[in-house]
Structures are given as C-alpha cells and as structure tokens.
Design a protein around this motif. Structure first.
Motif, PDB file in Angstrom:
ATOM      1  N   ALA A 107       0.829  -1.205   0.000  1.00 62.14           N
ATOM      2  CA  ALA A 107       0.000   0.000   0.000  1.00 62.14           C
ATOM      3  C   ALA A 107       0.863   1.255   0.000  1.00 62.14           C
ATOM      4  CB  ALA A 107      -0.937  -0.007   1.212  1.00 62.14           C
ATOM      5  N   TYR A 108       1.915   1.257   0.795  1.00 64.62           N
ATOM      6  CA  TYR A 108       2.793   2.421   0.904  1.00 64.62           C
ATOM      7  C   TYR A 108       3.435   2.752  -0.444  1.00 64.62           C
ATOM      8  CZ  TYR A 108       6.773   5.323   2.337  1.00 64.62           C
ATOM      9  OH  TYR A 108       7.699   6.337   2.440  1.00 64.62           O
ATOM     10  N   TYR A 109       4.060   1.762  -1.084  1.00 63.41           N
ATOM     11  CA  TYR A 109       4.795   2.043  -2.315  1.00 63.41           C
ATOM     12  C   TYR A 109       3.872   2.294  -3.511  1.00 63.41           C
ATOM     13  CZ  TYR A 109       9.136   0.942   0.080  1.00 63.41           C
ATOM     14  OH  TYR A 109      10.202   0.964   0.948  1.00 63.41           O
ATOM     15  N   ILE A 110       2.730   1.627  -3.556  1.00 61.15           N
ATOM     16  CA  ILE A 110       1.770   1.915  -4.633  1.00 61.15           C
ATOM     17  C   ILE A 110       1.262   3.350  -4.512  1.00 61.15           C
ATOM     18  CG2 ILE A 110      -0.546   1.385  -5.521  1.00 61.15           C
ATOM     19  CD1 ILE A 110       0.013  -1.569  -4.775  1.00 61.15           C
ATOM     20  N   ASN A 111       0.841   3.745  -3.313  1.00 58.26           N
ATOM     21  CA  ASN A 111       0.350   5.109  -3.113  1.00 58.26           C
ATOM     22  C   ASN A 111       1.450   6.141  -3.345  1.00 58.26           C
ATOM     23  OD1 ASN A 111      -2.287   4.301  -2.466  1.00 58.26           O
ATOM     24  ND2 ASN A 111      -1.780   4.048  -0.298  1.00 58.26           N
ATOM     25  N   LEU A 112       2.658   5.838  -2.896  1.00 63.41           N
ATOM     26  CA  LEU A 112       3.780   6.754  -3.108  1.00 63.41           C
ATOM     27  C   LEU A 112       4.030   6.948  -4.596  1.00 63.41           C
ATOM     28  CD1 LEU A 112       6.226   8.389  -2.010  1.00 63.41           C
ATOM     29  CD2 LEU A 112       7.525   6.239  -2.036  1.00 63.41           C
ATOM     30  N   TYR A 113       4.072   5.865  -5.336  1.00 67.82           N
ATOM     31  CA  TYR A 113       4.291   5.938  -6.789  1.00 67.82           C
ATOM     32  C   TYR A 113       3.216   6.802  -7.450  1.00 67.82           C
ATOM     33  CZ  TYR A 113       5.191   4.388 -11.591  1.00 67.82           C
ATOM     34  OH  TYR A 113       5.477   4.352 -12.946  1.00 67.82           O
ATOM     35  N   ASN A 114       1.968   6.532  -7.124  1.00 67.58           N
ATOM     36  CA  ASN A 114       0.872   7.255  -7.762  1.00 67.58           C
ATOM     37  C   ASN A 114       0.840   8.725  -7.373  1.00 67.58           C
ATOM     38  OD1 ASN A 114       0.024   4.967  -9.131  1.00 67.58           O
ATOM     39  ND2 ASN A 114      -1.481   4.393  -7.588  1.00 67.58           N
ATOM     40  N   ALA A 115       1.081   9.027  -6.103  1.00 64.00           N
ATOM     41  CA  ALA A 115       1.050  10.417  -5.638  1.00 64.00           C
ATOM     42  C   ALA A 115       2.192  11.226  -6.224  1.00 64.00           C
ATOM     43  CB  ALA A 115       1.089  10.452  -4.108  1.00 64.00           C
ATOM     44  N   VAL A 116       3.375  10.635  -6.312  1.00 73.69           N
ATOM     45  CA  VAL A 116       4.518  11.345  -6.898  1.00 73.69           C
ATOM     46  C   VAL A 116       4.304  11.547  -8.394  1.00 73.69           C
ATOM     47  CG1 VAL A 116       6.988  11.163  -7.422  1.00 73.69           C
ATOM     48  CG2 VAL A 116       6.161  10.618  -5.137  1.00 73.69           C
ATOM     49  N   THR A 117       3.670  10.593  -9.065  1.00 67.80           N
ATOM     50  CA  THR A 117       3.372  10.751 -10.489  1.00 67.80           C
ATOM     51  C   THR A 117       2.405  11.901 -10.710  1.00 67.80           C
ATOM     52  OG1 THR A 117       3.752   8.397 -10.919  1.00 67.80           O
ATOM     53  CG2 THR A 117       2.450   9.602 -12.533  1.00 67.80           C
ATOM     54  N   VAL A 118       1.374  12.008  -9.880  1.00 65.87           N
ATOM     55  CA  VAL A 118       0.453  13.147  -9.976  1.00 65.87           C
ATOM     56  C   VAL A 118       1.212  14.447  -9.719  1.00 65.87           C
ATOM     57  CG1 VAL A 118      -1.513  14.296  -8.881  1.00 65.87           C
ATOM     58  CG2 VAL A 118      -1.635  11.858  -9.414  1.00 65.87           C
ATOM     59  N   GLU A 119       2.061  14.463  -8.710  1.00 68.03           N
ATOM     60  CA  GLU A 119       2.865  15.653  -8.415  1.00 68.03           C
ATOM     61  C   GLU A 119       3.721  16.047  -9.616  1.00 68.03           C
ATOM     62  OE1 GLU A 119       5.873  17.043  -4.862  1.00 68.03           O
ATOM     63  OE2 GLU A 119       6.330  15.167  -5.917  1.00 68.03           O
ATOM     64  N   LEU A 120       4.296  15.066 -10.290  1.00 72.02           N
ATOM     65  CA  LEU A 120       5.139  15.315 -11.450  1.00 72.02           C
ATOM     66  C   LEU A 120       4.366  16.014 -12.567  1.00 72.02           C
ATOM     67  CD1 LEU A 120       7.868  14.929 -12.855  1.00 72.02           C
ATOM     68  CD2 LEU A 120       7.141  12.603 -13.481  1.00 72.02           C
ATOM     69  N   ILE A 121       3.133  15.579 -12.801  1.00 75.58           N
ATOM     70  CA  ILE A 121       2.310  16.220 -13.828  1.00 75.58           C
ATOM     71  C   ILE A 121       1.904  17.628 -13.382  1.00 75.58           C
ATOM     72  CG2 ILE A 121       0.194  16.068 -15.191  1.00 75.58           C
ATOM     73  CD1 ILE A 121       2.391  13.947 -15.820  1.00 75.58           C
ATOM     74  N   LEU A 122       1.579  17.790 -12.112  1.00 81.24           N
ATOM     75  CA  LEU A 122       1.213  19.117 -11.613  1.00 81.24           C
ATOM     76  C   LEU A 122       2.390  20.089 -11.710  1.00 81.24           C
ATOM     77  CD1 LEU A 122      -0.890  18.224  -8.427  1.00 81.24           C
ATOM     78  CD2 LEU A 122      -1.708  18.759 -10.729  1.00 81.24           C
ATOM     79  N   ASP A 123       3.594  19.572 -11.599  1.00 82.30           N
ATOM     80  CA  ASP A 123       4.792  20.412 -11.729  1.00 82.30           C
ATOM     81  C   ASP A 123       5.077  20.776 -13.181  1.00 82.30           C
ATOM     82  OD1 ASP A 123       5.321  20.470  -9.020  1.00 82.30           O
ATOM     83  OD2 ASP A 123       6.771  18.818  -9.076  1.00 82.30           O
TER      84      ASP A 123
END
Length: 266
Positions: A107-123
């Motif tokens: 759960a930790y690494y899946i959520n981390l991957y997805n949240a950082v990917t969203v952050e990357l697009i927002l950046d």
C-alpha cells in the motif's frame, strides 16, 4: 607509476559509483528499500505490522479529482497542492522496513508511486505526455526517510520484487493506456480486494481485446511478460483467464496493442 595507478583506481571507483547510481535509477536495485516477498495467497490485514500508515488524505484527493474512468482533473488538483504536499511529507517521514507487513509495504509504495506521479504532472502542467518530462522514471523524485527514490526504482526495484504481479494494474503512469487510477487509496486492510478489483477491471476493459479465440493484450503484458507466467509454461493465457470474463482458448496467438502515452487528463 604510483601516481598513474592511483589515477586509474580513482577512475575505476568513479565508474563504479556511476554504474551503481544508474542501476538504482533504472530500478535494478531496491535503492535501500525493503523487498519483502508477498506470501501467497495475499490476504488483507492490518495485523503483524510495526506500522499502520494512514492514507486517508490521499484517499480524499483521489475521490475529489479522479473520475470513474480513472482520469485526473489536474487543473483543479492544483488548488489542493498543499494537501498533496502534506501527504507526501507524511510518507517521506516514514522509514519502511521488513518489520512492516507485506500489506503495508504494498500500500505504501503503490500510493507513493501514484502520488509522486500526480505531483510530477502538476509540476509540468503544459505537457501532453509524461514522456515529455525529462527522465520521468529515472530521476530521484520520491522522498523516503531522507532518500530520493526514482519511480522506476519503486516499480522495478521494490514492487516487482515483492512477487505480486497485480501491482502492474495498481500503479499509474499518467497515461491513457495505463491502468486507471483507482479512486481510493490502497490500504493494508483492503489491499487484496483492491488489487483484485484493479486487475479485473483492467483485463476486462477496452485496453485488451479478448474473446474465445482472440488475445490482443495491452503492451503492459509485453513490457513485463515474465511477471505473469508464474509457472504457466511461459504463456500469458492462464493469467488472463484467471481474471477475464471470457475465457481464451489455449493456444490462441497473443498480440500486443500499441501503447498510448497521452496524458490521462479529464
């Protein structure tokens, strides 16, 4: 002669360090993260873990900005950057270890991957594809206990080594052909059911063309073929048939569909 020997030694050390960095960035190594192998069959539980991570903040953001098709309203998401930053700070302050259960680690690494990917697009709000961004998967971006992990490292060096191929339908690379972003955070207490849901939805979606005598599959099955064999005599069909609504006949030729890297934007 001693000077030349010393220079050659320094060059060798530099090359070695660079090679290690490249291997880590590319996801060959675990980047210092635990790679606890999943016990089969996986069950959902919050027990037997040193930590139970609260993913409720990420859950609320997903419900707010991801639609039923798994597409993201990135423009509106910008308004809640402080909440996303707060969630990523929360994850960054944790130090995953083998004292965590496999459910918590997944759960930790899946959520981390997805949240950082969203952050990357927002950046990078003007991009039409994640591939337009410099080194999206090999640059250190995810903060974990003072370390910077690459997205490729999280996927290949950690999650894939946990022996749970359903992770390929849970992590989202911000692209049309990716598995849809689930509208809820993954949690240890629901992880098995969530992975099953994501896998069934993806395999039975239009991203695969499956019939009794047809198996035109997503290129995800081409990218990570061996992850899905699991003792099936090097055939993808047993794995597909485990989750498909329509069973594909044994011996049916498998082809792969072209991958659409366009942004998964609403």
């Amino acid at each position: 002669m001693k000077i030349y020997t010393r220079i050659l030694s320094l060059i060798a050390i530099a090359i070695s360090l660079q090679s290690c960095a490249l291997l880590s960035a590319g996801g060959i190594t675990s980047q210092g993260q635990p790679t606890k192998e999943v016990t089969q069959p996986l069950t959902s539980t919050t027990a037997n873990s040193a930590v139970n991570v609260d993913h409720s903040q990420w859950d609320s953001l997903l419900k707010k900005y991801v639609n039923e098709k798994g597409l993201v309203d990135y423009d509106a998401f910008q308004k809640d950057r402080p909440l996303l930053n707060g969630y990523l700070d929360q994850l960054a302050n944790l130090d995953p270890s083998n004292k965590w259960s496999e459910q918590e680690l997944l759960a930790y690494y899946i959520n981390l991957y997805n949240a950082v990917t969203v952050e990357l697009i927002l950046d990078n709000p003007e991009v039409k594809s994640i591939k337009d961004i410099d080194a999206p998967w090999t640059k250190g971006r995810a903060r974990v206990d003072g370390r910077l992990l690459s997205l490729g490292g999280i996927e290949n060096g950690v999650l894939r080594k946990m022996n749970e191929p359903r992770i390929h339908f849970a992590i989202n690379c911000a692209s049309i052909s990716c598995p849809p972003l689930l509208r809820e955070a993954y949690t240890a207490g629901k992880i098995n059911e969530q992975l099953d849901k994501a896998t069934k939805q993806f395999i039975n979606s239009s991203k695969n063309d499956i019939s009794a005598n047809t198996a035109a599959l997503s290129s995800i099955f081409k990218f990570y073929t061996e992850d899905f064999y699991r003792g099936s005599n090097k055939s993808l069909l047993p794995y597909i048939n485990k989750y498909a609504n329509t069973q594909v006949a044994p011996g049916t030729p498998v082809t792969f569909k072209e991958y659409d890297w366009g942004l998964n934007k609403q």
